[in-house]
Scaffold this motif. Structure first.
Motif, PDB file in Angstrom:
ATOM      1  N   PRO A 112       0.822  -1.213   0.000  1.00 30.22           N
ATOM      2  CA  PRO A 112       0.000   0.000   0.000  1.00 30.22           C
ATOM      3  C   PRO A 112       0.857   1.264   0.000  1.00 30.22           C
ATOM      4  O   PRO A 112       1.857   1.342   0.706  1.00 30.22           O
ATOM      5  CB  PRO A 112      -0.808  -0.134   1.298  1.00 30.22           C
ATOM      6  N   ALA A 113       0.464   2.229  -0.809  1.00 32.07           N
ATOM      7  CA  ALA A 113       1.135   3.528  -0.975  1.00 32.07           C
ATOM      8  C   ALA A 113       2.355   3.465  -1.884  1.00 32.07           C
ATOM      9  O   ALA A 113       2.905   4.502  -2.253  1.00 32.07           O
ATOM     10  CB  ALA A 113       1.516   4.149   0.358  1.00 32.07           C
ATOM     11  N   ASP A 114       2.802   2.263  -2.284  1.00 30.72           N
ATOM     12  CA  ASP A 114       3.929   2.171  -3.214  1.00 30.72           C
ATOM     13  C   ASP A 114       3.539   2.644  -4.614  1.00 30.72           C
ATOM     14  O   ASP A 114       4.357   3.216  -5.338  1.00 30.72           O
ATOM     15  CB  ASP A 114       4.438   0.727  -3.303  1.00 30.72           C
ATOM     16  N   PHE A 115       2.299   2.374  -4.997  1.00 26.39           N
ATOM     17  CA  PHE A 115       1.840   2.686  -6.350  1.00 26.39           C
ATOM     18  C   PHE A 115       0.453   3.321  -6.230  1.00 26.39           C
ATOM     19  O   PHE A 115      -0.537   2.632  -6.003  1.00 26.39           O
ATOM     20  CB  PHE A 115       1.802   1.406  -7.179  1.00 26.39           C
ATOM     21  N   THR A 116       0.388   4.648  -6.341  1.00 26.77           N
ATOM     22  CA  THR A 116      -0.848   5.378  -6.060  1.00 26.77           C
ATOM     23  C   THR A 116      -1.172   6.359  -7.177  1.00 26.77           C
ATOM     24  O   THR A 116      -0.282   7.024  -7.706  1.00 26.77           O
ATOM     25  CB  THR A 116      -0.733   6.151  -4.728  1.00 26.77           C
ATOM     26  N   GLU A 117      -2.457   6.447  -7.512  1.00 26.94           N
ATOM     27  CA  GLU A 117      -2.928   7.401  -8.506  1.00 26.94           C
ATOM     28  C   GLU A 117      -3.973   8.334  -7.901  1.00 26.94           C
ATOM     29  O   GLU A 117      -4.790   7.917  -7.074  1.00 26.94           O
ATOM     30  CB  GLU A 117      -3.566   6.686  -9.702  1.00 26.94           C
ATOM     31  N   ALA A 118      -3.946   9.587  -8.348  1.00 25.13           N
ATOM     32  CA  ALA A 118      -5.023  10.534  -8.068  1.00 25.13           C
ATOM     33  C   ALA A 118      -5.920  10.575  -9.300  1.00 25.13           C
ATOM     34  O   ALA A 118      -5.426  10.604 -10.434  1.00 25.13           O
ATOM     35  CB  ALA A 118      -4.459  11.919  -7.775  1.00 25.13           C
ATOM     36  N   VAL A 119      -7.222  10.564  -9.078  1.00 24.93           N
ATOM     37  CA  VAL A 119      -8.177  10.503 -10.185  1.00 24.93           C
ATOM     38  C   VAL A 119      -9.184  11.640 -10.047  1.00 24.93           C
ATOM     39  O   VAL A 119      -9.784  11.826  -8.980  1.00 24.93           O
ATOM     40  CB  VAL A 119      -8.927   9.154 -10.203  1.00 24.93           C
ATOM     41  N   VAL A 120      -9.364  12.393 -11.127  1.00 23.55           N
ATOM     42  CA  VAL A 120     -10.350  13.478 -11.161  1.00 23.55           C
ATOM     43  C   VAL A 120     -11.288  13.219 -12.332  1.00 23.55           C
ATOM     44  O   VAL A 120     -10.839  12.998 -13.460  1.00 23.55           O
ATOM     45  CB  VAL A 120      -9.679  14.854 -11.332  1.00 23.55           C
ATOM     46  N   SER A 121     -12.586  13.231 -12.048  1.00 23.57           N
ATOM     47  CA  SER A 121     -13.583  12.979 -13.083  1.00 23.57           C
ATOM     48  C   SER A 121     -14.614  14.099 -13.085  1.00 23.57           C
ATOM     49  O   SER A 121     -15.151  14.460 -12.036  1.00 23.57           O
ATOM     50  CB  SER A 121     -14.269  11.630 -12.834  1.00 23.57           C
ATOM     51  N   LEU A 122     -14.879  14.657 -14.276  1.00 22.43           N
ATOM     52  CA  LEU A 122     -15.863  15.718 -14.439  1.00 22.43           C
ATOM     53  C   LEU A 122     -16.823  15.324 -15.550  1.00 22.43           C
ATOM     54  O   LEU A 122     -16.400  14.855 -16.612  1.00 22.43           O
ATOM     55  CB  LEU A 122     -15.180  17.044 -14.792  1.00 22.43           C
ATOM     56  N   GLY A 123     -18.106  15.511 -15.295  1.00 23.55           N
ATOM     57  CA  GLY A 123     -19.088  15.131 -16.299  1.00 23.55           C
ATOM     58  C   GLY A 123     -20.180  16.169 -16.446  1.00 23.55           C
ATOM     59  O   GLY A 123     -20.502  16.903 -15.499  1.00 23.55           O
ATOM     60  N   PHE A 132      -6.207  10.416 -14.770  1.00 25.57           N
ATOM     61  CA  PHE A 132      -5.505   9.610 -13.774  1.00 25.57           C
ATOM     62  C   PHE A 132      -4.042  10.059 -13.746  1.00 25.57           C
ATOM     63  O   PHE A 132      -3.391  10.086 -14.788  1.00 25.57           O
ATOM     64  CB  PHE A 132      -5.542   8.122 -14.139  1.00 25.57           C
ATOM     65  N   LYS A 133      -3.530  10.372 -12.562  1.00 20.44           N
ATOM     66  CA  LYS A 133      -2.144  10.822 -12.443  1.00 20.44           C
ATOM     67  C   LYS A 133      -1.416  10.002 -11.390  1.00 20.44           C
ATOM     68  O   LYS A 133      -1.832   9.927 -10.234  1.00 20.44           O
ATOM     69  CB  LYS A 133      -2.101  12.310 -12.057  1.00 20.44           C
ATOM     70  N   ASN A 134      -0.311   9.384 -11.806  1.00 18.58           N
ATOM     71  CA  ASN A 134       0.511   8.614 -10.878  1.00 18.58           C
ATOM     72  C   ASN A 134       1.239   9.572  -9.938  1.00 18.58           C
ATOM     73  O   ASN A 134       2.009  10.420 -10.385  1.00 18.58           O
ATOM     74  CB  ASN A 134       1.515   7.779 -11.674  1.00 18.58           C
ATOM     75  N   ILE A 135       0.996   9.446  -8.630  1.00 19.92           N
ATOM     76  CA  ILE A 135       1.631  10.353  -7.671  1.00 19.92           C
ATOM     77  C   ILE A 135       2.614   9.635  -6.754  1.00 19.92           C
ATOM     78  O   ILE A 135       3.329  10.280  -5.988  1.00 19.92           O
ATOM     79  CB  ILE A 135       0.582  11.090  -6.819  1.00 19.92           C
ATOM     80  N   ALA A 136       2.650   8.311  -6.813  1.00 22.01           N
ATOM     81  CA  ALA A 136       3.618   7.542  -6.029  1.00 22.01           C
ATOM     82  C   ALA A 136       3.929   6.263  -6.784  1.00 22.01           C
ATOM     83  O   ALA A 136       3.024   5.552  -7.207  1.00 22.01           O
ATOM     84  CB  ALA A 136       3.074   7.217  -4.640  1.00 22.01           C
ATOM     85  N   SER A 146       0.535   9.125 -16.736  1.00 19.65           N
ATOM     86  CA  SER A 146      -0.842   9.573 -16.555  1.00 19.65           C
ATOM     87  C   SER A 146      -1.698   8.961 -17.660  1.00 19.65           C
ATOM     88  O   SER A 146      -1.182   8.420 -18.652  1.00 19.65           O
ATOM     89  CB  SER A 146      -0.943  11.102 -16.574  1.00 19.65           C
ATOM     90  N   TYR A 147      -2.986   9.060 -17.476  1.00 21.12           N
ATOM     91  CA  TYR A 147      -3.927   8.446 -18.416  1.00 21.12           C
ATOM     92  C   TYR A 147      -5.197   9.280 -18.408  1.00 21.12           C
ATOM     93  O   TYR A 147      -5.616   9.781 -17.351  1.00 21.12           O
ATOM     94  CB  TYR A 147      -4.214   7.011 -17.979  1.00 21.12           C
TER      95      TYR A 147
END
Length: 217
Positions: A112-123, A132-136, A146-147
């Motif tokens: 846990p926390a080794d591989f983390t993404e932040a995700v923002v979704s707008l509709g 999706f942005k890799n932050i860790a 990122s994706y």
């Protein structure tokens, strides 16, 4: 007590006038299990032909949520479970969701926390954009990854475009298009195709995915 009730009622009324969706204040625990003929992830078959079985357990209250999602089927990394937490809501036809996801692969020592993404979704209406942005990425992947996706829902059909971005990896610039038909709330069919792979590093054959989801009451 009456004054408190009036204040609460007034706040709800003002929120409704402004177009805000006011989440119910009660907590809810939900669960689901599912299966698919392949582990289809962002245009790629992670299982290299193997089927996938997954389960999800989520706790939510007033727009906030947290949970765990577990899956089989990843050919390279083995068993996987994801820890996530986020907040989502709406303002009229506008929707938003922000979350953090930690991807855990015990068989290859990704904790846990080794591989983390932040995700923002707008509709808005039938259109949803998600980033999706890799932050860790401790000893796994790279923080430059990122994706992004853009999806349009038309009745039971969803058309989605997705693109990988990573300056340090061959997956950079790989883009795909998915067309999904939701037969009902439980059964879906997806036809996916990689449409851009400048380095020719991924399997760009068309993929047909049959997915089944069963909510646990």
């Amino acid at each position: 007590m009456k004054m408190k009730q009036k204040l609460v009622a007034g706040a709800i009324a003002l929120s409704a006038m402004a177009g805000f969706s006011v989440p119910a204040a009660h907590a809810e625990v939900s669960a689901a299990i599912g299966a698919a003929n392949m582990y289809y992830w962002r245009g790629l078959d992670l299982g290299e032909g193997d089927a996938q079985v997954w389960g999800d357990l989520k706790y939510s209250v007033s727009g906030f949520y947290t949970g765990v999602w577990a899956s089989s089927g990843d050919f390279d990394d083995g068993q996987e479970y994801d820890l996530y937490a986020g907040y989502g809501g709406s303002l009229g036809d506008f929707r938003y969701d922000v979350s953090l996801w930690s991807y855990v692969y015990p068989q290859v020592d990704v904790s846990p926390a080794d591989f983390t993404e932040a995700v923002v979704s707008l509709g808005y209406g039938p259109v949803t954009a998600t980033y999706f942005k890799n932050i860790a990425a401790k000893d796994y992947g790279d923080n430059s990854y990122s994706y992004a996706t853009l999806a349009v829902v038309l009745d039971k059909f969803t058309l989605k475009y997705g693109v990988h971005m990573d300056d340090t990896d061959s997956v950079d610039g790989v883009a795909h298009v998915d067309l999904t038909y939701a037969y009902n709330d439980k059964l879906s069919f997806t036809l996916g195709k990689v449409i851009d792979d400048k380095d020719e590093t991924v399997n760009d054959e068309a993929k047909f995915v049959v997915g089944f989801t069963l909510p646990i009451e």
